[in-house]
Motif scaffolding. Structure first.
Motif, mmCIF file in Angstrom:
data_model
loop_
_atom_site.group_PDB
_atom_site.id
_atom_site.type_symbol
_atom_site.label_atom_id
_atom_site.label_comp_id
_atom_site.label_asym_id
_atom_site.label_seq_id
_atom_site.Cartn_x
_atom_site.Cartn_y
_atom_site.Cartn_z
ATOM 1 N N TRP A 1 30.878 1.453 4.417
ATOM 2 C CA TRP A 1 29.575 0.498 5.816
ATOM 3 C C TRP A 1 28.256 0.590 6.296
ATOM 4 O O TRP A 1 27.509 -1.015 6.671
ATOM 5 N N LYS A 2 27.902 1.428 6.235
ATOM 6 C CA LYS A 2 26.671 1.986 6.580
ATOM 7 C C LYS A 2 25.675 0.922 5.951
ATOM 8 O O LYS A 2 24.966 0.330 5.763
ATOM 9 N N SER A 3 26.461 1.135 4.346
ATOM 10 C CA SER A 3 24.819 0.827 3.557
ATOM 11 C C SER A 3 25.259 -0.843 3.529
ATOM 12 O O SER A 3 24.010 -1.462 3.181
ATOM 13 N N MET A 4 26.264 -1.435 3.240
ATOM 14 C CA MET A 4 26.499 -3.090 3.031
ATOM 15 C C MET A 4 26.984 -3.445 3.890
ATOM 16 O O MET A 4 26.539 -4.524 4.439
ATOM 17 N N VAL A 5 26.567 -2.971 6.087
ATOM 18 C CA VAL A 5 26.496 -3.858 6.691
ATOM 19 C C VAL A 5 25.865 -2.743 7.694
ATOM 20 O O VAL A 5 24.397 -3.966 8.232
ATOM 21 N N GLN A 6 25.459 -2.074 8.170
ATOM 22 C CA GLN A 6 25.059 -1.435 8.988
ATOM 23 C C GLN A 6 23.133 -1.921 8.624
ATOM 24 O O GLN A 6 22.425 -1.732 9.380
ATOM 25 N N MET A 7 23.142 -1.304 7.729
ATOM 26 C CA MET A 7 21.495 -1.259 7.509
ATOM 27 C C MET A 7 21.162 -2.651 6.525
ATOM 28 O O MET A 7 20.246 -2.570 6.357
ATOM 29 N N ARG A 8 21.716 -3.459 7.081
ATOM 30 C CA ARG A 8 21.426 -4.153 6.781
ATOM 31 C C ARG A 8 21.225 -6.056 7.560
ATOM 32 O O ARG A 8 22.042 -5.828 8.574
ATOM 33 N N ASP A 9 20.707 -6.864 7.330
ATOM 34 C CA ASP A 9 20.484 -8.183 8.661
ATOM 35 C C ASP A 9 21.279 -9.403 8.233
ATOM 36 O O ASP A 9 21.608 -9.783 8.977
ATOM 37 N N ARG B 1 24.956 -16.074 14.639
ATOM 38 C CA ARG B 1 23.559 -16.655 14.098
ATOM 39 C C ARG B 1 22.963 -16.547 12.235
ATOM 40 O O ARG B 1 21.965 -16.926 12.167
ATOM 41 N N VAL B 2 24.243 -16.479 11.538
ATOM 42 C CA VAL B 2 23.857 -16.284 9.846
ATOM 43 C C VAL B 2 23.337 -17.551 9.404
ATOM 44 O O VAL B 2 24.270 -18.378 9.705
ATOM 45 N N LYS B 3 22.936 -17.936 8.539
ATOM 46 C CA LYS B 3 22.719 -18.538 7.583
ATOM 47 C C LYS B 3 22.777 -18.363 6.297
ATOM 48 O O LYS B 3 22.047 -16.788 5.668
ATOM 49 N N VAL B 4 22.347 -19.019 4.988
ATOM 50 C CA VAL B 4 22.988 -18.849 3.827
ATOM 51 C C VAL B 4 21.380 -18.807 3.412
ATOM 52 O O VAL B 4 20.938 -18.797 3.729
ATOM 53 N N PRO B 5 20.797 -17.135 2.693
ATOM 54 C CA PRO B 5 22.432 -16.442 1.825
ATOM 55 C C PRO B 5 22.614 -15.339 3.358
ATOM 56 O O PRO B 5 21.540 -15.123 3.772
ATOM 57 N N PHE B 6 24.358 -14.990 3.431
ATOM 58 C CA PHE B 6 24.213 -14.147 4.097
ATOM 59 C C PHE B 6 25.811 -13.082 3.748
ATOM 60 O O PHE B 6 26.629 -14.135 3.000
ATOM 61 N N GLY B 7 26.069 -12.412 3.889
ATOM 62 C CA GLY B 7 27.586 -11.837 3.372
ATOM 63 C C GLY B 7 28.423 -12.006 4.326
ATOM 64 O O GLY B 7 28.006 -10.952 5.508
ATOM 65 N N ILE B 8 30.587 -11.596 4.304
ATOM 66 C CA ILE B 8 30.634 -11.042 5.454
ATOM 67 C C ILE B 8 31.249 -9.535 4.537
ATOM 68 O O ILE B 8 31.952 -9.964 3.490
ATOM 69 N N ALA B 9 31.678 -8.302 5.184
ATOM 70 C CA ALA B 9 32.235 -8.098 4.565
ATOM 71 C C ALA B 9 33.672 -7.280 5.017
ATOM 72 O O ALA B 9 33.618 -7.377 6.733
#
Length: 488
Positions: A52-60, A187-195
């Motif tokens: 989770w830290k790598s995929m979500v917490q550390m990414r905008d 406020r996300v816009k493409v490109p973005f991810g959902i984990a």
């Protein structure tokens, strides 16, 4: 010199030290179901947190989700699971062992991605040449039959409102079903991810190798939505990111590799797929899938737009999925509810999706296997788990050298202080050498011992797990020393 790890060594250590137990063991156990004990639950939680830290917490550009296990049945109609999520199986007429048809090809590596029954049917013609994995009989198989992989149950208290629902076989569909909700509420816009991380369930034909493949498992999946045409670039990006994550948290690089899926092996939704494989101590050739990274194109969002247009038919057919056919796509499907409007480029499109999909249980097993070591120390065998500090179940252990002269009181106070910041363990039973060995086997990076000299100058001994080197530091510096060296 490190001993070659065997799965039996890992299973034995897990039971002995409270990492993993057979589920319902007092009743003889339940096949392919496991419980995580005191150390195992901490280890698994740390693996989750690291992902989770790598995929979500550390990414905008990635946000989190926690979707329901139960979902509307049409979700699984639209995704294809209700119609296609099945394996072709056959039974050995000599020993009655049930096997997947696609696992009977001599010398073939096992893959966890379930193939379309129509594609697997081509193997059925050659069963007379296949070997039973249990008894070795050749060609003694029954005619192939379809085996449904989703667990099914009923929801509703009364007959009138009951409907068939499924335990989800993957977490990804909860993300696709919430694509519009996330767009509209953030406020996300493409490109973005959902984990998300969550439980999934598959009624597997064959389970194997401890927690490697089970019927109840925990997935860590991320769907990265991108503009068509940029998908290959993002596919390459996530391949590199996910491979490096395992290396960063302690997996030896020589035990990892990529394996691209062959064109006839690709799932029905995939443009491309690659497995990060790990050299597990079991199976055919040892190399087994650790994680898959797939280019799912715009398949899922388009399918769910079709599913949304089918809801009235579902009610009219008595909520019977077998009688429902998804609506044909509208000519303007790019303008549908699951599309994205780029206000800078002034265009609307259905995003492509890159999906890194990992198993928390399988990753936990890989970290256990890779950390396991045996070495000779002064004529005795030392078992040690060389975990990365971030995933180690216990970060530090605190010991009084003896249970007198005020040492337990000092050690207890230090332990309680450290527990506010780290997972810390206090132990005053047995010789200090045996206590060190118990913590080595638990993978604890540091042990702190309060001894006679502590009473004189307020210093303690800090022992490092891997090198077994010891140094003395002031007791007031222990917390900062651990923070710096644990790097967490």
């Amino acid at each position: 010199m490190a001993k070659l790890t065997k799965l039996d060594d890992i299973v034995s250590l897990c039971k002995r030290r409270g990492f993993i137990f057979q589920s319902s063991e007092i009743y003889g156990g339940l096949a392919s179901c496991y419980d995580y004990g005191p150390l195992g639950s901490e280890l698994k939680r740390n693996v989750r947190n690291a992902w989770w830290k790598s995929m979500v917490q550390m990414r905008d550009d990635v946000v989190g989700l926690d979707s329901s296990i139960f979902m509307h049945p049409l979700v699984w109609k639209a995704s294809g699971h209700a119609d296609k999520f099945a394996d072709l199986v056959t039974v050995c007429q000599k020993c009655n062992t049930r096997s997947r048809v696609d696992h009977l090809t001599e010398g073939a590596e096992e893959h966890t991605e379930h193939i379309d029954p129509e594609l697997a049917a081509k193997d059925a013609k050659n069963l007379d040449k296949k070997v039973c994995p249990a008894c070795g009989a050749v060609g003694k198989f029954s005619a192939p039959m379809e085996f449904k992989l989703m667990f099914q149950t009923e929801m509703g208290a009364n007959v009138d409102d009951q409907m068939k629902v499924f335990l989800r076989p993957e977490t990804a569909q909860g993300i696709f079903a919430n694509f519009r909700n996330v767009l509209d509420s953030t406020r996300v816009k493409v490109p973005f991810g959902i984990a998300q991380i969550g439980k999934s369930f598959r009624n597997e034909v064959t389970t194997k190798a401890f927690i490697f493949r089970t019927r109840e498992f925990e997935q860590a999946e991320m769907e990265f939505f991108c503009e068509p045409g940029t998908d290959e670039e993002w596919y390459k990006h996530w391949k590199e990111q996910r491979f490096q994550w395992y290396v960063e948290y302690g997996i030896k690089k020589e035990n990892l590799r990529f394996r691209d899926h062959d064109p006839d092996e690709l799932a029905h939704y995939a443009k491309a797929c690659v497995d990060v494989e790990y050299k597990f101590p079991f199976g055919q050739g040892d190399w087994q899938e650790l994680e898959g990274i797939a280019n799912r194109t715009d398949y899922d969002l388009r399918q769910h737009q079709r599913g949304m247009r089918t809801i009235n038919d579902w009610y009219e057919n008595g909520r019977d999925l077998t009688k429902v056919t998804l609506k044909e796509e509208a000519e303007d499907y790019h303008k549908g509810p699951l599309s994205f409007f780029d206000d800078q480029e002034k265009k609307r499109y259905i995003p492509y999706v890159i999906e890194p999909s990992a198993g928390i249980d399988r990753s936990t097993l890989a970290f256990l296997v890779d950390a396991y070591d045996e070495e000779e120390v002064k004529g005795k065998t030392r078992n040690v788990l060389r975990f990365h500090p971030a995933i180690a179940p216990i970060k530090a252990a605190v010991f009084p050298l003896v249970k007198k002269e005020g040492m337990p009181e000092i050690a207890g106070k230090l332990s309680n202080d450290l527990k506010k910041h780290f997972a810390c363990f206090y132990d005053e039973k047995g010789a200090v050498g045996r206590r060190y060995r118990r913590q080595d086997e638990a993978g604890t990076p540091y042990c702190v011992t309060v001894d006679g000299q502590t009473l004189e100058d307020d210093t303690v001994t800090v022992r490092e797990r891997d090198s077994m080197d010891q140094q003395r530091i002031n007791i007031d510096q222990v917390k900062s020393y651990l923070r710096e060296n644990l790097d967490i």
